[in-house]
Design a protein around this motif. Structure first.
Motif, PDB file in Angstrom:
ATOM      1  N   ILE A   1      42.875  31.443  43.083  1.00  0.00           N
ATOM      2  CA  ILE A   1      43.425  32.702  43.238  1.00  0.00           C
ATOM      3  C   ILE A   1      42.830  33.835  43.981  1.00  0.00           C
ATOM      4  CG2 ILE A   1      44.447  34.314  41.310  1.00  0.00           C
ATOM      5  CD1 ILE A   1      46.289  32.087  39.869  1.00  0.00           C
ATOM      6  N   ASP A   2      42.632  34.671  44.779  1.00  0.00           N
ATOM      7  CA  ASP A   2      42.119  35.316  45.520  1.00  0.00           C
ATOM      8  C   ASP A   2      42.353  36.549  44.311  1.00  0.00           C
ATOM      9  OD1 ASP A   2      40.569  36.943  46.680  1.00  0.00           O
ATOM     10  OD2 ASP A   2      41.683  36.974  48.951  1.00  0.00           O
ATOM     11  N   ALA A   3      41.100  37.317  43.613  1.00  0.00           N
ATOM     12  CA  ALA A   3      41.933  38.360  42.755  1.00  0.00           C
ATOM     13  C   ALA A   3      40.633  38.999  43.443  1.00  0.00           C
ATOM     14  CB  ALA A   3      40.871  37.875  41.587  1.00  0.00           C
ATOM     15  N   SER A   4      40.727  39.073  44.458  1.00  0.00           N
ATOM     16  CA  SER A   4      39.107  40.411  45.343  1.00  0.00           C
ATOM     17  C   SER A   4      39.372  41.459  45.328  1.00  0.00           C
ATOM     18  CB  SER A   4      38.788  40.148  46.729  1.00  0.00           C
ATOM     19  OG  SER A   4      38.731  38.839  47.366  1.00  0.00           O
ATOM     20  N   ASN A   5      38.679  42.770  45.003  1.00  0.00           N
ATOM     21  CA  ASN A   5      38.959  43.716  44.156  1.00  0.00           C
ATOM     22  C   ASN A   5      40.212  44.223  43.172  1.00  0.00           C
ATOM     23  OD1 ASN A   5      37.290  44.191  45.632  1.00  0.00           O
ATOM     24  ND2 ASN A   5      38.718  44.591  47.799  1.00  0.00           N
ATOM     25  N   LEU A   6      40.751  43.337  42.261  1.00  0.00           N
ATOM     26  CA  LEU A   6      41.263  43.130  41.482  1.00  0.00           C
ATOM     27  C   LEU A   6      40.645  43.047  40.131  1.00  0.00           C
ATOM     28  CD1 LEU A   6      44.472  41.007  42.452  1.00  0.00           C
ATOM     29  CD2 LEU A   6      44.181  43.723  42.825  1.00  0.00           C
ATOM     30  N   MET A   7      41.585  44.393  39.183  1.00  0.00           N
ATOM     31  CA  MET A   7      40.818  43.259  37.942  1.00  0.00           C
ATOM     32  C   MET A   7      41.141  42.634  36.607  1.00  0.00           C
ATOM     33  SD  MET A   7      40.433  46.888  35.039  1.00  0.00           S
ATOM     34  CE  MET A   7      42.648  46.727  34.920  1.00  0.00           C
ATOM     35  N   VAL A   8      39.644  41.719  36.176  1.00  0.00           N
ATOM     36  CA  VAL A   8      40.045  40.736  35.537  1.00  0.00           C
ATOM     37  C   VAL A   8      40.098  41.090  34.248  1.00  0.00           C
ATOM     38  CG1 VAL A   8      40.076  38.309  35.714  1.00  0.00           C
ATOM     39  CG2 VAL A   8      39.791  39.400  37.286  1.00  0.00           C
ATOM     40  N   MET A   9      40.733  40.795  33.214  1.00  0.00           N
ATOM     41  CA  MET A   9      40.420  40.546  32.279  1.00  0.00           C
ATOM     42  C   MET A   9      41.186  39.724  31.171  1.00  0.00           C
ATOM     43  SD  MET A   9      41.381  44.656  30.412  1.00  0.00           S
ATOM     44  CE  MET A   9      39.920  45.487  31.143  1.00  0.00           C
ATOM     45  N   PRO A  10      40.388  38.835  30.122  1.00  0.00           N
ATOM     46  CA  PRO A  10      41.299  38.213  29.057  1.00  0.00           C
ATOM     47  C   PRO A  10      42.242  38.529  28.483  1.00  0.00           C
ATOM     48  CG  PRO A  10      38.901  39.194  28.056  1.00  0.00           C
ATOM     49  CD  PRO A  10      39.526  39.719  29.084  1.00  0.00           C
ATOM     50  N   GLY A  11      43.173  37.343  28.163  1.00  0.00           N
ATOM     51  CA  GLY A  11      44.812  38.000  28.259  1.00  0.00           C
ATOM     52  C   GLY A  11      44.757  38.460  26.999  1.00  0.00           C
TER      53      GLY A  11
ATOM     54  N   GLU B   1      42.974  22.288  38.069  1.00  0.00           N
ATOM     55  CA  GLU B   1      42.062  23.843  38.051  1.00  0.00           C
ATOM     56  C   GLU B   1      42.577  24.558  39.235  1.00  0.00           C
ATOM     57  OE1 GLU B   1      37.940  20.360  38.554  1.00  0.00           O
ATOM     58  OE2 GLU B   1      38.768  20.888  40.375  1.00  0.00           O
ATOM     59  N   LEU B   2      41.443  25.587  38.092  1.00  0.00           N
ATOM     60  CA  LEU B   2      41.860  26.723  38.822  1.00  0.00           C
ATOM     61  C   LEU B   2      41.000  27.882  39.143  1.00  0.00           C
ATOM     62  CD1 LEU B   2      45.037  28.322  39.571  1.00  0.00           C
ATOM     63  CD2 LEU B   2      44.524  28.807  37.087  1.00  0.00           C
ATOM     64  N   LEU B   3      40.974  28.249  40.276  1.00  0.00           N
ATOM     65  CA  LEU B   3      39.440  29.166  40.541  1.00  0.00           C
ATOM     66  C   LEU B   3      40.223  30.607  40.340  1.00  0.00           C
ATOM     67  CD1 LEU B   3      36.624  29.407  40.491  1.00  0.00           C
ATOM     68  CD2 LEU B   3      36.772  29.581  43.028  1.00  0.00           C
ATOM     69  N   ILE B   4      39.828  31.433  39.952  1.00  0.00           N
ATOM     70  CA  ILE B   4      40.120  33.172  40.131  1.00  0.00           C
ATOM     71  C   ILE B   4      39.047  33.661  40.700  1.00  0.00           C
ATOM     72  CG2 ILE B   4      41.197  35.028  39.023  1.00  0.00           C
ATOM     73  CD1 ILE B   4      42.193  33.386  36.548  1.00  0.00           C
ATOM     74  N   LYS B   5      39.037  33.577  41.655  1.00  0.00           N
ATOM     75  CA  LYS B   5      37.909  34.645  43.090  1.00  0.00           C
ATOM     76  C   LYS B   5      37.699  36.006  43.262  1.00  0.00           C
ATOM     77  CE  LYS B   5      36.088  31.824  46.527  1.00  0.00           C
ATOM     78  NZ  LYS B   5      34.894  31.677  45.900  1.00  0.00           N
ATOM     79  N   ASN B   6      36.509  36.576  43.152  1.00  0.00           N
ATOM     80  CA  ASN B   6      36.278  37.679  42.957  1.00  0.00           C
ATOM     81  C   ASN B   6      36.768  38.514  42.636  1.00  0.00           C
ATOM     82  OD1 ASN B   6      34.247  37.152  45.154  1.00  0.00           O
ATOM     83  ND2 ASN B   6      35.512  36.082  46.749  1.00  0.00           N
ATOM     84  N   GLY B   7      36.966  38.040  41.491  1.00  0.00           N
ATOM     85  CA  GLY B   7      37.993  39.310  40.584  1.00  0.00           C
ATOM     86  C   GLY B   7      36.884  40.241  39.966  1.00  0.00           C
TER      87      GLY B   7
END
Lengths: 433, 560, 131
Positions: free
Chosen positions: B42-52, B2-8
Motif C-alpha cells: 500500500i503506497d502511503a507516501s506522504n499520508l498520515m499513518v496511525m494505529p487503528g 503479507e502487507l506492506l504499508i510503505k512510506n507513510g
C-alpha cells in the motif's frame, strides 16, 4: 430415562426457564413445572407432525425431496418483485437474522407477527417513549399490579406465580403485600382474584385511560361514569395508583387490538409517565409468542425498525399501514411470500388470506398449518427449544438460550439452516440471472 | 497474507514515533519486522499513518441502545444506508444500526470500540449485538454500582466475598471492567428517588456512594483488572456538580497505584459550576487542575457537539429529570436487582447558553489536562453527540481558530462563564494519536492495540493528509475531512477500507476478562450465589451464565 | 341478535393448536362462539348448536358455547380461520386489523355445517382442491 433441568419454555412470552423434561428413547415422556399450555406443546411436539417436504401438484400436494423443496422456495423468492417474508416470532434470533439478510437480498418486506398484536404498542413508544422494566421489578418491588386487557390465567398462566401476585420478592413477600387490579370487558378468571375489577365497555379503553389521567391530576368529573365504569371506581383506582410505592401495569391485546389501538397505548404510557411524578410506576406488554420480542429486537438492531421493514429501495424503510403485512396482503401488493414459523392464514383477516392464497407461497414450519394448505411448497423444520437451541427474548427483553434435548424427525432441519440454504440458492439464482 | 504499508508518515506515540517516514510490515494479522517481496504494497507516501483508533466509551450495543433505536424512527428516516456489494443496509444518524456502526467507525480509522454500560441480566443481548457489529473489536462493561447483591455484601462489610461475586459475574457475563453509574442513586430510583451526594445514605442499604466507589475500586485492584473502575458519578448533569466530581476522584486517592485507579467518564457532564441553570458555569479547568495534581485519575471528555443527539445512560433519575426539563419523549428501563436506564432525545443548540457552556467544558478539560495519556476523546456517543463527530472534535483540539469560530457565535453569557477563550493550547498529531488510540489502549490494558510495534495487532489507519505540509492550526478543515474518512484501514492485517470505501467486513473479536482470583475463592462465590440466586433473579442460575461459545469470536484476557 | 364480537386467545385454542391445525381438537376449540347464558336463552339455542355470525366483512357458521367469562351482549370467538372471516381488514395506518369490538349479528343456524379448515382454505384459493 434422562431428566433435563432448567429447560426454557418455548410457548409464551414469559419464557419460564425452570422446566424439567423427561426424555426416553428420543421421546418426551413428561414435563414438570410447566403450565397447561406448555405441557401440551412439549408432549405433542413429536406427534401429528408431517415431516415431509411437500409441493403443490395437480389437485393437491406431493411429497418431494428436501432439496427440491428448498429449490422451489428459493425460486419463488428470486422471481418475485416484492415478496413478503413473514412470521419469525416462534423461532430463534439466529433464524431471524438470516431472514433479515434474505429479505434484504430479495428487496422484500420483513414483517413479524407483532404487526397484528403488540406492534401498535411499539408505534406508541416511537411517539412517546415508555417507562418499563424487567419482570423481576414487579416481583421484588411492586405493591400494585394492574392487568389491563389481558388474561394471564388463560394466556400467560404462570405470570402471577412467577412474577407478580403470588411471588416472594425482596420487598414484597406475599399476596397481601400487593394489590391486584384487573381492567377488562369481561369478568375473567384473573379478575375473580383481583382486589379491584373495572369492567369496561368494549372499545372504550382510551376514554378510561384519559379519565384516569384526569383523576390522577385531581380533576373533577362532570359525569357519573366513563367507559361504563362509575366515577367512584375510577377515582378509587387513581388513588391506589398515586399512593402505591411501586406500580406496574401489564397490558394485552385487549388494549392493542381495540378501537384506538396505538393511541390506547400512548394514553397508557402517558398515564404511567404522569404517575412517575408522584410515585414509581412501570409498564410492560404481555407479549404472546415466546420470541416475538426477539423478532422485534433483532430487526431493531439490524435495521432500526422493529417490524414492517421494507427493503425494496435497498435500505430499510418503515411505515405501518404501508409496509405492514396485513395491509400489503389486503391490498394485494406483494407477489410472493415466505412464511416462517407462523400461520397468517389463521390470524389475518379473510381479505388478506384470499390474496395470500393466490400468490406463490413457501412455508417453513415444524407443523402443518392453515397457511401450509395455501402453500406452493412446504418445508418442515425442527422445533426451536426442543430439537435445536437458539436465542430467545422474554417479554421484558431478557435474552436466554434454548437447548436441544431430542433429535428432530428426518428431513427436519433447524429453520436457521433451512433459511441459510434458501439464501444461498437465491444468490446463485440471481447470479445466473 | 503479507502487507506492506510503505512510506507513510507514522504517529505511534507508544513507540516514540512522531511523524517519521517509515514502512509498516504485516503478516498474519500482526505487525512484523519485515515481509517478503511478495507482500501486497500500500503506497502511503506522504499520508498520515496511525494505529487503528480505540474508543473506550461509546454506547453501540445492548438493551438501552436498542431502546434508543426504537424511539427514534424520525432520526433513522434522515440517514438511510443502502445495501452495496460489500455492505449491509442500515440506518445512521445518532443511534445507528449495527452494521452501519461498524462501517462508519471503520471509515474513520477506528478498529476497537467498547460498550460501556451493560446490565448483567441483559449481557447476552449486548453480546448478541456486539457480534453483529462488523470489523470492530469490542467489549462491554457490566454495571455494578447499584447491584443489590453487591450492596448487601458491602452493607455486611464482606468485601472479600464481594470481590468473589464481582469476579464470578464478570466471567459469567463475559464483561471487561467494573462500571459504576450514579452509585446508590439508581437503587433509590427504584422508589422514584435519587442520592445527591457522596455521603448520602442509600435507602434500605445503610451505605453511601463513597463506600460503594471505594469498595469497587479496591475490588478492581484485588482482581487485577486491566482497566480501572469506570465511573459515571452522582449528580451528573446538574449545575454545581463539579464539586461532587472532584470529591469522587478524591475519595480513592489513598488507593493510588502505578496506574490510574479510577476513570471518570464523560466528565463534560460533570463539570458544571453555579447553583442552578441560570448561574451555571464551566468548571472544566477546576477539574483539570485536580487531574493534573493527581496521577490516580484518568478521564474522558464526553465532548458536546451541537446538533442532534440521543441521551442514554443507566442513570434513570437523570434521564427522568431531562425528560421533565425538555418534555421530549422518555424511555425508562429498569433491570430487576441491578440497574436502571433511560433514553431521551436531545438537540444541542449553539444559541442556548447552557448547551454552549456544556460545549466549552469538554474542551477546557481536554486543553487544561496536561497529560494526554489521562484524558481521552469521546462524545459519550450518542449522548453529547454521535461518534461520527469525532473529526470535528479533533479539529477543535488542534486549532484555536476552529474553536474561536464557534466561540464567536455562542451566547456572550456562555463565553463569560467559561475559561475556554483563554486556553491557547493546540494538540499535535501525536497528542491526537494518544487521546484517540494509544492512551485509550493503554488505559484498557490492551497491550497489542494502540501502537504499531512488532507484535501489535495489525490495525492501521491511513489518512489522506500530509502532516508535514498541513498546518492543523490553520487548515483545520483539512484535518477534519481527513479524520472523517481514512483512505485505507487495515484490521488484523486485512484491508477493510480501500479508497475510503468498505472493501470487506470481517467479524471482530469480543474481549472479556478473566479476573485474577484463586479458583477455590471463585468456586465458593459461585456456590454462595447459586444457593440464593432464585431469591434475586427471575431466571435460573444455569441459564444466566453466558458460556464462551455463545459469543461469535470471544477473546479472553487473563487479568494480572 | 346484535352483539359485540371480541376475538382472542384462550386456553383451549392454545392447546388445540399444539395438536396441529388440522386436528379435530383445534377445530373444536376455535370454531365456537362463546356467549352469555342469557343471550343463548334469548336466541333459544343450546351449547353445541350452530349459529351464524355476520359482521360487516363476512359471515361464518360456528358452534355456540356457554362462556366461562360471560358478559351479556358480548360474544367471543377464539382467534383462528373461522373468526377471521369476520375481522375488519382496515388497519387505520397501524398495521393491526380490527380483531376486537366488531358489531355482529348472531342468529341460530340449525342444520348448517361448520366448515372444515381444508374447506376454508380451498375457498380462499377459489377452487376445490383437496389436501
Amino acid at each position: 430415562m434422562v431428566v433435563v433441568k432448567n429447560v426454557l419454555c418455548s410457548f409464551c412470552g414469559c419464557v419460564c426457564d425452570d422446566l424439567e423434561v423427561s426424555v426416553e428413547d428420543n421421546k418426551i415422556t413428561g414435563v414438570k413445572y410447566a403450565c397447561a399450555l406448555a405441557t401440551e406443546k412439549f408432549l405433542h411436539s413429536q406427534e401429528e407432525r408431517n415431516p415431509d417436504p411437500l409441493m403443490r401438484a395437480d389437485g393437491g400436494f406431493r411429497k418431494v425431496g428436501l432439496e427440491e423443496a428448498l429449490d422451489k422456495a428459493a425460486r419463488i423468492l428470486a422471481e418475485a418483485k416484492y415478496p413478503l417474508l413473514y412470521g419469525w416470532s416462534n423461532t430463534s434470533c439466529e433464524a431471524i437474522k438470516v431472514g433479515i439478510e434474505l429479505t434484504e437480498e430479495v428487496g422484500g418486506v420483513l414483517d413479524n407477527t407483532a404487526t397484528v398484536c403488540h406492534g401498535v404498542g411499539l408505534e406508541a413508544i416511537q411517539d412517546v417513549g415508555e417507562p418499563t422494566g424487567t419482570l423481576g421489578k414487579a416481583r421484588h418491588r411492586a405493591d400494585l399490579i394492574i392487568y389491563w386487557g389481558c388474561n394471564p390465567s388463560q394466556a400467560h398462566i404462570r405470570h402471577t406465580t412467577r412474577y407478580t401476585a403470588f411471588t416472594k420478592g425482596l420487598f414484597r413477600s406475599q399476596r397481601k403485600d400487593r394489590k391486584i387490579v384487573v381492567v377488562d370487558v369481561r369478568k375473567t378468571v384473573t379478575s375473580k382474584t383481583a382486589d379491584l375489577f373495572l369492567q369496561i365497555d368494549p372499545g372504550k379503553d382510551y376514554e378510561l385511560l384519559s379519565a384516569l389521567r384526569m383523576a390522577v391530576r385531581d380533576m373533577e368529573f362532570e359525569t357519573e361514569a366513563v367507559a361504563g365504569v362509575p366515577v367512584e371506581k375510577i377515582e378509587e383506582l387513581a388513588e391506589m395508583m398515586v399512593s402505591c410505592e411501586f406500580g406496574m401495569l401489564f397490558f394485552g391485546l385487549g388494549l392493542t387490538q381495540s378501537s384506538a389501538k396505538n393511541e390506547n397505548i400512548a394514553a397508557a404510557i402517558s398515564l404511567v409517565r404522569d404517575l412517575n411524578l408522584k410515585t414509581k410506576f412501570l409498564m410492560l406488554p404481555m407479549r404472546g409468542h415466546y420470541n416475538v420480542t426477539g423478532a422485534n429486537k433483532v430487526a431493531l438492531w439490524q435495521t432500526g425498525y422493529p417490524f414492517a421493514v421494507d427493503f425494496s429501495h435497498g435500505y430499510p424503510r418503515f411505515n405501518p399501514g404501508e409496509t405492514s403485512a396485513a395491509d400489503l396482503l389486503v391490498r394485494g401488493e406483494v407477489d410472493a411470500a415466505l412464511v416462517v414459523a407462523s400461520d397468517p392464514a389463521s390470524h389475518m383477516p379473510w381479505a388478506a388470506v384470499k390474496n395470500l392464497a393466490n400468490i406463490p407461497v413457501a412455508v417453513v414450519d415444524p407443523t402443518l398449518t392453515a397457511t401450509s394448505l395455501l402453500a406452493d411448497v412446504r418445508i418442515p423444520a425442527a422445533f426451536n427449544g426442543i430439537e435445536y437451541g437458539g436465542t430467545v427474548y422474554r417479554m421484558d427483553g431478557v435474552a436466554l438460550k434454548t437447548r436441544k434435548f431430542v433429535e428432530p424427525p428426518p428431513n427436519c432441519l433447524p429453520d436457521v439452516e433451512v433459511l441459510e440454504n434458501i439464501l444461498h440458492k437465491v444468490r446463485s439464482l440471481k447470479e445466473v440471472a | 497474507m503479507e502487507l506492506l504499508i510503505k512510506n507513510g508518515i507514522v504517529f505511534d506515540p507508544l513507540n516514540g514515533i512522531d511523524g517519521q517516514k517509515m514502512d509498516i510490515a504485516i503478516r498474519d494479522g500482526k505487525v512484523v519486522e519485515s515481509v517478503s517481496s511478495g507482500a501486497r504494497v500500500i503506497d502511503a507516501s506522504n499520508l498520515m499513518v496511525m494505529p487503528g483508533g480505540v474508543d473506550l466509551h461509546s454506547h453501540i450495543a445492548g438493551s438501552k441502545v436498542n431502546a434508543g433505536r426504537l424511539m427514534r424512527p424520525e432520526d433513522h428516516f434522515r440517514d438511510p444506508e443502502a445495501k452495496t456489494p460489500t455492505t449491509r443496509s442500515g440506518v445512521g444518524s445518532t443511534v445507528p444500526s449495527v452494521f452501519t456502526t461498524g462501517y462508519r467507525y471503520a471509515k474513520m480509522g477506528y478498529t476497537t470500540v467498547f460498550e460501556p454500560a451493560t446490565p448483567m441480566l441483559k449481557a447476552r443481548h449486548t453480546h448478541d449485538e456486539l457480534d453483529d457489529i462488523p470489523i470492530l473489536d469490542k467489549a462491554c462493561f457490566p454495571l455494578f454500582g447499584n447491584d443489590v447483591i453487591l450492596l448487601e455484601y458491602l452493607k455486611a462489610g464482606r468485601i472479600e466475598e464481594a470481590a468473589g461475586y464481582v469476579a464470578w459475574m464478570l466471567e459469567a457475563v463475559k464483561g471487561y471492567a467494573i462500571k459504576i453509574v450514579n452509585p446508590g442513586g439508581l437503587e433509590a430510583w427504584n422508589w422514584g428517588g435519587n442520592v445527591l451526594g457522596l455521603d448520602e445514605e442509600v435507602p434500605n442499604f445503610g451505605i453511601t456512594p463513597r463506600e460503594i466507589v471505594r469498595s469497587l475500586c479496591k475490588i478492581s485492584k484485588m482482581l487485577n483488572l486491566p482497566h480501572p473502575i469506570h465511573l459515571h458519578p452522582n449528580n451528573l448533569g446538574r449545575p454545581g456538580n463539579y464539586e461532587t466530581t472532584i470529591e469522587t476522584m478524591d475519595c480513592v486517592r489513598d488507593l493510588a497505584g502505578e496506574k490510574p485507579v479510577i476513570h471518570l467518564t464523560h466528565v463534560q457532564f460533570e463539570g458544571y459550576g453555579g447553583r442552578d441553570w441560570l448561574s451555571m458555569s464551566s468548571e472544566g479547568v477546576e477539574i483539570a487542575n485536580y487531574v493534573n495534581r493527581h496521577g490516580h485519575v484518568s478521564i474522558d471528555l464526553g465532548q458536546l457537539v451541537f446538533g442532534n443527539a440521543t441521551t442514554m445512560t443507566a442513570d434513570g433519575p437523570f434521564q427522568f429529570q431531562l425528560y421533565q426539563l425538555t418534555g421530549n419523549k422518555w424511555t425508562n428501563s429498569d433491570v430487576e436487582v441491578e440497574t436502571s436506564a433511560g433514553v431521551v432525545p436531545y438537540f444541542y443548540k449553539r444559541s442556548n447558553y447552557v448547551n454552549a457552556i456544556q460545549w466549552t467544558v469538554g474542551l477546557e478539560l481536554a486543553l487544561a489536562v496536561r497529560d494526554p495519556w489521562r484524558v481521552f476523546l469521546t462524545t459519550d456517543h450518542p449522548n453529547a453527540g454521535p461518534f461520527t463527530a469525532y473529526p470535528k472534535v479533533i479539529a477543535w483540539l488542534m486549532s484555536r481558530k476552529a474553536r474561536e469560530r464557534v466561540l464567536s457565535k455562542i451566547p456572550r453569557m456562555a463565553r463569560k462563564r467559561s475559561n475556554l477563550s483563554s486556553l491557547d493550547r493546540e494538540y499535535s498529531f501525536s497528542e491526537i494519536a494518544v487521546v484517540t488510540r494509544a492512551g485509550t489502549a493503554r488505559s484498557l490494558g490492551l497491550k497489542n492495540k494502540g501502537h504499531l510495534g512488532v507484535g501489535a495487532d495489525a490495525d492501521v489507519a491511513v489518512y489522506p493528509l500530509n502532516p508535514r505540509e498541513v498546518d492543523p492550526s490553520k487548515d483545520y478543515k483539512k484535518v477534519r475531512k481527513a479524520f472523517g474518512n481514512a483512505v485505507w484501514v487495515v484490521k488484523e492485517g486485512q484491508v477493510v477500507v480501500e479508497k475510503g470505501e468498505i472493501k470487506t467486513a470481517p467479524r471482530g473479536k469480543t474481549f472479556w476478562v478473566k479476573p485474577d482470583i484463586e479458583e477455590d475463592v471463585l468456586r465458593l462465590a459461585a456456590a454462595n450465589l447459586k444457593a440464593k440466586f432464585r431469591e434475586y433473579y427471575t431466571v435460573e442460575f444455569d441459564n444466566f451464565i453466558i458460556p464462551e461459545d455463545a459469543l461469535a469470536r470471544p477473546q479472553v484476557l487473563k487479568a494480572g | 341478535m346484535k352483539a359485540v364480537l371480541i376475538t382472542g386467545t384462550s386456553i383451549a385454542q392454545a392447546q388445540g393448536k399444539e395438536h396441529g391445525k388440522l386436528s379435530a381438537k383445534y377445530k373444536d376449540s376455535v370454531a365456537v362462539c362463546e356467549m352469555d347464558e342469557s343471550d343463548m336463552a334469548a336466541l333459544k339455542i343450546e351449547p353445541g348448536q350452530t349459529v351464524k355470525v355476520t359482521s360487516p366483512y363476512g359471515s361464518i357458521t360456528v358452534k355456540a358455547a356457554k362462556s366461562r367469562e360471560p358478559r351479556p351482549g358480548l360474544v367471543f370467538i377464539p382467534v383462528g380461520p373461522w373468526a377471521n372471516r369476520l375481522v375488519g381488514p382496515e388497519t387505520g395506518g397501524t398495521g393491526t386489523p380490527s380483531y376486537k369490538g366488531l358489531e355482529v349479528e348472531v342468529e341460530p343456524a340449525p342444520g348448517e355445517k361448520v366448515p372444515d379448515l381444508e374447506e376454508l382454505m380451498a375457498e380462499a384459493r377459489g377452487g376445490n382442491e383437496k389436501w
